[in-house]
Write a protein that holds these residues in place. Sequence first.
Motif, PDB file in Angstrom:
ATOM      1  N   THR A  94       0.853  -1.185   0.000  1.00 34.67           N
ATOM      2  CA  THR A  94       0.000   0.000   0.000  1.00 34.67           C
ATOM      3  C   THR A  94       0.888   1.233   0.000  1.00 34.67           C
ATOM      4  OG1 THR A  94      -1.750  -1.130   1.215  1.00 34.67           O
ATOM      5  CG2 THR A  94      -1.789   1.276   1.263  1.00 34.67           C
ATOM      6  N   ALA A  95       0.604   2.154  -0.914  1.00 35.52           N
ATOM      7  CA  ALA A  95       1.321   3.427  -0.996  1.00 35.52           C
ATOM      8  C   ALA A  95       0.398   4.526  -0.483  1.00 35.52           C
ATOM      9  CB  ALA A  95       1.738   3.718  -2.429  1.00 35.52           C
ATOM     10  N   THR A  96       0.901   5.299   0.480  1.00 40.33           N
ATOM     11  CA  THR A  96       0.136   6.411   1.036  1.00 40.33           C
ATOM     12  C   THR A  96       0.919   7.697   0.829  1.00 40.33           C
ATOM     13  OG1 THR A  96      -0.816   4.944   2.708  1.00 40.33           O
ATOM     14  CG2 THR A  96      -0.978   7.327   3.110  1.00 40.33           C
ATOM     15  N   ALA A  97       0.388   8.573  -0.016  1.00 39.98           N
ATOM     16  CA  ALA A  97       1.007   9.877  -0.259  1.00 39.98           C
ATOM     17  C   ALA A  97       0.376  10.881   0.691  1.00 39.98           C
ATOM     18  CB  ALA A  97       0.778  10.317  -1.699  1.00 39.98           C
ATOM     19  N   THR A  98       1.223  11.575   1.454  1.00 41.65           N
ATOM     20  CA  THR A  98       0.756  12.584   2.401  1.00 41.65           C
ATOM     21  C   THR A  98       1.400  13.917   2.034  1.00 41.65           C
ATOM     22  OG1 THR A  98       0.624  10.895   4.121  1.00 41.65           O
ATOM     23  CG2 THR A  98       0.609  13.196   4.844  1.00 41.65           C
ATOM     24  N   ALA A  99       0.581  14.954   1.950  1.00 38.67           N
ATOM     25  CA  ALA A  99       1.088  16.271   1.575  1.00 38.67           C
ATOM     26  C   ALA A  99       2.004  16.822   2.657  1.00 38.67           C
ATOM     27  CB  ALA A  99      -0.072  17.236   1.350  1.00 38.67           C
ATOM     28  N   LEU A 100       3.174  17.294   2.220  1.00 37.43           N
ATOM     29  CA  LEU A 100       4.084  18.029   3.096  1.00 37.43           C
ATOM     30  C   LEU A 100       3.937  19.526   2.840  1.00 37.43           C
ATOM     31  CD1 LEU A 100       7.290  15.839   2.689  1.00 37.43           C
ATOM     32  CD2 LEU A 100       5.625  15.785   4.563  1.00 37.43           C
ATOM     33  N   GLN A 101       3.650  19.895   1.575  1.00 40.13           N
ATOM     34  CA  GLN A 101       3.489  21.292   1.179  1.00 40.13           C
ATOM     35  C   GLN A 101       2.543  21.362  -0.001  1.00 40.13           C
ATOM     36  OE1 GLN A 101       4.496  24.238   2.347  1.00 40.13           O
ATOM     37  NE2 GLN A 101       3.636  25.373   0.641  1.00 40.13           N
ATOM     38  N   LEU A 102       1.500  22.157   0.129  1.00 41.01           N
ATOM     39  CA  LEU A 102       0.564  22.398  -0.969  1.00 41.01           C
ATOM     40  C   LEU A 102       0.561  23.896  -1.245  1.00 41.01           C
ATOM     41  CD1 LEU A 102      -2.445  20.109   0.073  1.00 41.01           C
ATOM     42  CD2 LEU A 102      -0.715  19.662  -1.684  1.00 41.01           C
ATOM     43  N   GLY A 103       1.420  24.327  -2.138  1.00 46.64           N
ATOM     44  CA  GLY A 103       1.545  25.747  -2.427  1.00 46.64           C
ATOM     45  C   GLY A 103       0.862  26.141  -3.716  1.00 46.64           C
ATOM     46  N   ARG A 104       1.105  27.394  -4.130  1.00 47.40           N
ATOM     47  CA  ARG A 104       0.540  27.890  -5.384  1.00 47.40           C
ATOM     48  C   ARG A 104       1.410  27.531  -6.577  1.00 47.40           C
ATOM     49  NH1 ARG A 104      -1.056  33.938  -3.836  1.00 47.40           N
ATOM     50  NH2 ARG A 104       1.079  34.112  -4.568  1.00 47.40           N
ATOM     51  N   SER A 105       2.683  27.219  -6.321  1.00 47.58           N
ATOM     52  CA  SER A 105       3.565  26.874  -7.438  1.00 47.58           C
ATOM     53  C   SER A 105       4.286  25.535  -7.255  1.00 47.58           C
ATOM     54  CB  SER A 105       4.602  27.975  -7.671  1.00 47.58           C
ATOM     55  OG  SER A 105       5.402  28.144  -6.522  1.00 47.58           O
ATOM     56  N   LEU A 106       4.323  25.003  -6.027  1.00 46.86           N
ATOM     57  CA  LEU A 106       4.974  23.712  -5.763  1.00 46.86           C
ATOM     58  C   LEU A 106       4.161  22.886  -4.781  1.00 46.86           C
ATOM     59  CD1 LEU A 106       8.769  24.527  -5.180  1.00 46.86           C
ATOM     60  CD2 LEU A 106       7.801  23.289  -7.100  1.00 46.86           C
ATOM     61  N   THR A 107       4.232  21.579  -4.969  1.00 43.67           N
ATOM     62  CA  THR A 107       3.726  20.658  -3.957  1.00 43.67           C
ATOM     63  C   THR A 107       4.835  19.681  -3.612  1.00 43.67           C
ATOM     64  OG1 THR A 107       2.914  19.013  -5.535  1.00 43.67           O
ATOM     65  CG2 THR A 107       1.354  20.739  -4.868  1.00 43.67           C
ATOM     66  N   CYS A 108       4.778  19.160  -2.413  1.00 45.60           N
ATOM     67  CA  CYS A 108       5.715  18.118  -2.000  1.00 45.60           C
ATOM     68  C   CYS A 108       4.924  17.092  -1.207  1.00 45.60           C
ATOM     69  CB  CYS A 108       6.840  18.715  -1.161  1.00 45.60           C
ATOM     70  SG  CYS A 108       8.145  17.524  -0.796  1.00 45.60           S
ATOM     71  N   HIS A 109       5.079  15.835  -1.577  1.00 47.42           N
ATOM     72  CA  HIS A 109       4.389  14.741  -0.904  1.00 47.42           C
ATOM     73  C   HIS A 109       5.398  13.684  -0.461  1.00 47.42           C
ATOM     74  CE1 HIS A 109       0.945  16.509  -2.982  1.00 47.42           C
ATOM     75  NE2 HIS A 109       0.190  15.902  -2.076  1.00 47.42           N
ATOM     76  N   GLU A 110       5.171  13.143   0.710  1.00 44.67           N
ATOM     77  CA  GLU A 110       5.925  11.979   1.171  1.00 44.67           C
ATOM     78  C   GLU A 110       5.041  10.760   0.940  1.00 44.67           C
ATOM     79  OE1 GLU A 110       8.419  10.864   5.026  1.00 44.67           O
ATOM     80  OE2 GLU A 110       6.263  10.907   5.416  1.00 44.67           O
ATOM     81  N   VAL A 111       5.635   9.727   0.363  1.00 43.42           N
ATOM     82  CA  VAL A 111       4.894   8.504   0.083  1.00 43.42           C
ATOM     83  C   VAL A 111       5.537   7.368   0.868  1.00 43.42           C
ATOM     84  CG1 VAL A 111       4.081   6.906  -1.688  1.00 43.42           C
ATOM     85  CG2 VAL A 111       4.403   9.337  -2.252  1.00 43.42           C
ATOM     86  N   VAL A 112       4.747   6.712   1.695  1.00 45.02           N
ATOM     87  CA  VAL A 112       5.209   5.538   2.429  1.00 45.02           C
ATOM     88  C   VAL A 112       4.602   4.316   1.763  1.00 45.02           C
ATOM     89  CG1 VAL A 112       5.150   4.302   4.629  1.00 45.02           C
ATOM     90  CG2 VAL A 112       5.464   6.800   4.592  1.00 45.02           C
TER      91      VAL A 112
END
Length: 134
Positions: A94-112
């Motif tokens: 199972t892959a779970t992507a969790t938002a670390l940053q949801l901006g107007r120009s960048l997003t960053c997600h950690e996936v476990v």
Amino acid sequence: MSASPEPWRIVLGELDEKMGVTVLEQSAERVVATMPVEGNRQSLGLLHGGAMVALGEAVGSWAAVIHASTMGKVAVGVDVNATHHRSSRTGTVTATATALQLGRSLTCHEVVIAHEDGTRLCTVRITNFLKDRS
């Protein structure tokens, strides 16, 4: 996201279908999907590290695309990295992507990515650039 219906739904790509990916949950903040180990093993019989990276990139990108769609933008990947902790020979991951940053120009997600027995197999981080639709 607002309380209105989701403006965007995940559609599997060809690779996702070949890998047997199933989406369980989807939002900009969190995407969860499963994948069987069988059919995604390398020559030594272990779950292929590249399959884990592809799964991680997919769920992180889907979350970014959902967030981008709320602003009329599209998401394009600019960085993905993975740390492989363990592997598996059988079962489902199972892959779970969790938002670390949801901006107007960048997003960053950690996936476990975890095995069905709860063992963490891989940690993926993905950064997406949000750009105007052309």
